[in-house]
Design a protein around this motif. Structure first.
Motif, PDB file in Angstrom:
ATOM      1  N   THR A  64     -34.683 -16.987 -62.008  1.00 38.25           N
ATOM      2  CA  THR A  64     -34.734 -18.095 -61.059  1.00 38.25           C
ATOM      3  C   THR A  64     -34.792 -19.431 -61.789  1.00 38.25           C
ATOM      4  O   THR A  64     -34.159 -20.413 -61.381  1.00 38.25           O
ATOM      5  N   ILE A  72     -32.043 -24.428 -55.847  1.00 33.75           N
ATOM      6  CA  ILE A  72     -33.189 -23.665 -55.338  1.00 33.75           C
ATOM      7  C   ILE A  72     -33.860 -24.434 -54.205  1.00 33.75           C
ATOM      8  O   ILE A  72     -34.194 -23.859 -53.161  1.00 33.75           O
ATOM      9  N   THR A  75     -31.741 -24.279 -51.155  1.00 37.64           N
ATOM     10  CA  THR A  75     -31.834 -22.968 -50.515  1.00 37.64           C
ATOM     11  C   THR A  75     -33.110 -22.845 -49.694  1.00 37.64           C
ATOM     12  O   THR A  75     -33.086 -22.338 -48.561  1.00 37.64           O
ATOM     13  N   ASN A  82     -26.258 -24.067 -51.372  1.00 38.66           N
ATOM     14  CA  ASN A  82     -27.372 -23.270 -51.855  1.00 38.66           C
ATOM     15  C   ASN A  82     -26.902 -22.250 -52.886  1.00 38.66           C
ATOM     16  O   ASN A  82     -25.715 -22.172 -53.212  1.00 38.66           O
ATOM     17  N   ILE A  83     -27.835 -21.468 -53.394  1.00 33.85           N
ATOM     18  CA  ILE A  83     -27.527 -20.533 -54.478  1.00 33.85           C
ATOM     19  C   ILE A  83     -26.577 -19.421 -54.029  1.00 33.85           C
ATOM     20  O   ILE A  83     -25.858 -18.847 -54.851  1.00 33.85           O
ATOM     21  N   SER A 164     -31.344 -26.532 -64.940  1.00 37.81           N
ATOM     22  CA  SER A 164     -32.446 -25.582 -65.066  1.00 37.81           C
ATOM     23  C   SER A 164     -33.273 -25.946 -66.289  1.00 37.81           C
ATOM     24  O   SER A 164     -32.990 -26.923 -66.989  1.00 37.81           O
TER      25      SER A 164
END
Length: 234
Positions: A64, A72, A75, A82-83, A164
């Motif tokens: 994640t 994220i 979402t 979204n993912i 990320s």
């Protein structure tokens, strides 16, 4: 983004506690997994706990954390972007699944692990850990097959998604580069064709494509130069 990180850390901490960790170990490993930095309170890393549940929780946290935090959040807030709609996320997760399966087959065929399930357990954890630049370990990968080591090195270079906590080249750039190469080959066959490079339905400008290819080339060149310098010192 901060709320996503804090929320993930809290949830991971609680899950690790339920798996049998102490509060101290749970907090440290949760922060490390969500920050993809690989710090462990044990010298043998996650192998010390010898718990499949601990490994599953950490894999979910690392995976994640290797995804764009904005996606994220989108979402969780039920936005359209979204993912589940992201081509980059599908590529990232698909890459880890395929590589984990291939490495597990390689380890099982080489009799390094007695069962395929055991090989898949260790292979998948190491792939997720390395592909997200987390650095956790449950096995000594130096004893693995050459194929497994090369695939892990590939994961080390590519790593997670842009936005990320992971480092590396990023899956986004790999995806754009692969599409650029594919489109260039199509243009060679059909010189008059107008082919646009898209990612997640968005047309990528020529300047963006050039920056991506320049970054990848520079990344590879610096890696090769660093490797040569490193070998000079044995």
């Amino acid at each position: 983004v901060l709320s996503v990180y804090i929320g993930m850390t809290v949830v991971t901490t609680l899950l690790l506690k339920l798996c049998g960790m102490t509060w101290f170990d749970s907090v440290c490993h949760a922060m490390s997994a969500c920050g993809t930095c690989g710090f462990s309170t044990k010298d043998t890393s996650i192998a010390w706990f010898d718990s499949a549940w601990v490994e599953i929780v950490l894999m979910l946290a690392m995976c994640t954390s290797g995804i764009h935090f904005g996606l994220i959040f989108a979402t969780l807030t039920r936005q359209r972007n979204n993912i589940f709609r992201s081509e980059v996320v599908r590529t990232f997760i698909g890459m880890m699944l395929v590589i984990s399966f291939v490495i597990a087959l390689s380890l099982y065929a080489a009799d390094i692990y007695p069962t395929f399930g055991n090989a898949l357990r260790h292979a998948s954890f190491q792939v997720v850990s390395i592909a997200t630049t987390s650095g956790f370990a449950t096995a000594d990968t130096n004893t693995w097959t050459s194929l497994a080591i090369v695939l892990l090195m590939f994961c080390t270079v590519i790593c997670g998604c842009a936005g990320s906590t992971s480092g590396g080249m990023k899956v986004d750039r790999l995806l754009i580069a692969s599409k650029v190469i594919r489109n260039r080959m199509k243009i060679q066959l059909h010189p008059n064709a107008v082919i646009r490079t898209k990612m997640d339905g968005i047309v990528q400008e020529e300047s963006t494509q050039s920056l991506v290819m320049t970054f990848i080339l520079s990344y590879i060149m610096l890696t090769l130069i660093g490797t040569i310098i490193y070998t000079l010192f044995n």
